[in-house]
Design an enzyme around this catalytic site. Structure first.
Site, PDB file in Angstrom:
ATOM      1  N   ASP A 117     -79.710 -36.289  44.114  1.00 20.93           N
ATOM      2  CA  ASP A 117     -80.002 -34.913  44.546  1.00 20.93           C
ATOM      3  C   ASP A 117     -81.421 -34.490  44.179  1.00 20.93           C
ATOM      4  O   ASP A 117     -81.691 -33.303  43.972  1.00 20.93           O
ATOM      5  CB  ASP A 117     -79.003 -33.916  43.947  1.00 20.93           C
ATOM      6  CG  ASP A 117     -77.559 -34.313  44.191  1.00 20.93           C
ATOM      7  OD1 ASP A 117     -77.215 -34.534  45.362  1.00 20.93           O
ATOM      8  OD2 ASP A 117     -76.790 -34.408  43.224  1.00 20.93           O
ATOM      9  N   HIS A 127     -78.469 -35.991  52.156  1.00 20.98           N
ATOM     10  CA  HIS A 127     -79.856 -35.545  52.147  1.00 20.98           C
ATOM     11  C   HIS A 127     -79.931 -34.240  52.927  1.00 20.98           C
ATOM     12  O   HIS A 127     -79.280 -34.090  53.959  1.00 20.98           O
ATOM     13  CB  HIS A 127     -80.776 -36.552  52.843  1.00 20.98           C
ATOM     14  CG  HIS A 127     -80.911 -37.849  52.113  1.00 20.98           C
ATOM     15  ND1 HIS A 127     -80.767 -37.967  50.755  1.00 20.98           N
ATOM     16  CD2 HIS A 127     -81.201 -39.090  52.569  1.00 20.98           C
ATOM     17  CE1 HIS A 127     -80.964 -39.226  50.409  1.00 20.98           C
ATOM     18  NE2 HIS A 127     -81.218 -39.929  51.492  1.00 20.98           N
TER      19      HIS A 127
END
Length: 427
Positions: A13, A41
């Site tokens: 992340d 993403h």
């Protein structure tokens, strides 16, 4: 032209999608080399936000070919849903290529993942329940079903029957769950095969040819270094190798083709799921970081755990991946703090260490040692040059660079494609 690798330098992340999208304008191929739809993403272009789980971020660039490499495990239903969602928004997915050697996530993988996690109770690892671990397990056990098997219905059925002979025993007799019927799965996956066949290719050969012709290839990892099955906080890790060493293997090219490894790293630290996290902030400051940074999982929606920047794991990521550059993201989230603590080492059993502990037992007992750096209050989301950042923000970046041991070549000051300050050209 050589290939370059983009990896997460923390627990995932970190903003890899943003970085890949930024670099996508200068590359010809973007290759996903490991993982599955257990990661996501987010790419922001203007007012549009795209959440991608399997398809490489390069799909959003019309002059770039997105490739799913052999190191990925693919849930075809999820992949087609993602393709349809992008197509509905005007994104051309016809260029997508899928390695024939990639492994498929099957219904029994998802079923076993979910029931095993429930069975573990408090000892559970915190998987997404999407079948990634069991799919990789079958790959290593040499009982997996690959994308190329979709092209031969006879082989597909034969492999499925063999797999379900064992998996149904486990599901019904150990976990008291419903058996999975061969005919139902064959019918479901035949429909997937019909749609995916035009995208299936010998991607390793294609990429090697492209590199020989001088094309630029970007290898995009999912998750992050500390989630690597070998180098992460085991067992609280993923089932594959997000680190740079696997990039060549998972893409199907030779390792000497790679000459640059870029680590994406947040200006603070986050983690999803269980596992040790020395700098975690279980207080209002942590909640504030989560709120300002929008720290909720793209794939699961789970709130991410938040904490201050950890220079120990940054140094570890530089070492394990051989990072040549750092791409620092979310610097704007730290605006408004009078001071910003940075972890420079750990205290373990009364002793200080500045390096990653050798054992997970030691890491679980690690207490962060902080230095306080001056903060800044200016809104930096509209800054377009590094030199125009507040002095304290520039000093913060310089300090992280020195502590990590690799140059910070780009800084993100917001989620948008244009909100990136390039210090050193990455391509």
């Amino acid at each position: 032209m050589p290939a370059l690798v983009l990896i997460g330098a923390q627990w995932g992340d970190e903003g890899k999608g943003k970085a890949t999208d930024l670099l996508g304008g200068a590359v010809d191929y973007v290759v996903r080399y490991q993982g599955g739809n257990n990661a996501g993403h987010t790419v922001v272009i203007g007012a549009e936000s795209y959440a991608l789980h399997l398809i490489p971020s390069g799909v959003l660039r019309t002059d770039c070919v997105p490739v799913i490499g052999n190191g990925v495990v693919i849930d075809p239903g999820v992949l087609l849903s993602e393709m349809d969602g992008l197509q509905a928004r005007g994104v051309d997915v016809s260029r997508l290529l899928i390695s024939a050697d990639a492994h498929l996530i099957m219904p029994h993988h998802r079923a076993l993942d979910r029931v095993t996690e429930r069975y573990l109770g408090k000892a559970r690892i915190g998987t997404t329940g999407r079948g990634i671990g069991p799919a990789y397990g079958d790959k290593v056990a040499r009982t997996g079903i690959r994308v190329q098997d979709l092209l031969d219905p006879g082989i597909f059925r034969q492999k499925l029957e063999l797999a379900l002979r064992e998996k149904n025993q486990v599901l019904t007799k150990v976990y008291n769950r419903r058996r999975i019927e061969v005919d139902e799965v064959v019918e479901e996956y035949a429909a997937y095969a019909e749609r995916l066949t035009p995208h299936i290719a010998d991607t390793g050969l294609l990429l090697d040819t492209a590199l020989r012709e001088g094309k630029v290839v970007l290898l995009e990892g999912s998750q992050g270094t500390l989630l690597d099955v070998d180098h992460g906080t085991y067992p609280f890790v993923t089932s594959s190798n997000p680190t740079a060493g696997y990039a060549a293997t998972g893409a199907g090219i030779g390792p000497t083709r790679i000459n640059r490894v870029i680590g994406i790293i947040k200006a603070y630290t986050t983690r999803v799921g269980a596992g040790p996290f020395p700098t975690e902030l279980d207080d209002k400051v942590g909640e504030e970081l989560r709120r300002i940074g929008g720290e909720f999982g793209v794939t699961t929606g789970r709130a991410r755990r938040t904490g201050w920047f950890d220079a120990v794991i940054a140094r570890y990521a530089v070492r394990v991946n051989g990072l040549t550059d750092l791409f620092l993201t979310k610097l704007d989230v730290l605006s408004g703090f009078d001071t910003v603590p940075v972890c420079v080492g750990y205290e373990i059993n009364g002793q200080r260490t500045d390096e990653m502990p050798m054992t997970q037992t030691e890491f679980h007992h690690a207490k962060p040692i902080y230095v306080e750096l001056p903060g800044w209050h200016e809104d930096i989301s509209g800054v377009t040059r590094f030199a125009d950042l507040p002095e304290a923000a520039q000093a913060y970046v310089a300090t992280l660079e020195e502590m990590a041991g690799a140059p910070v070549s780009a800084v993100g000051v917001g989620p948008g494609r244009a909100q990136t300050l390039v210090i050193n050209e990455l391509i």
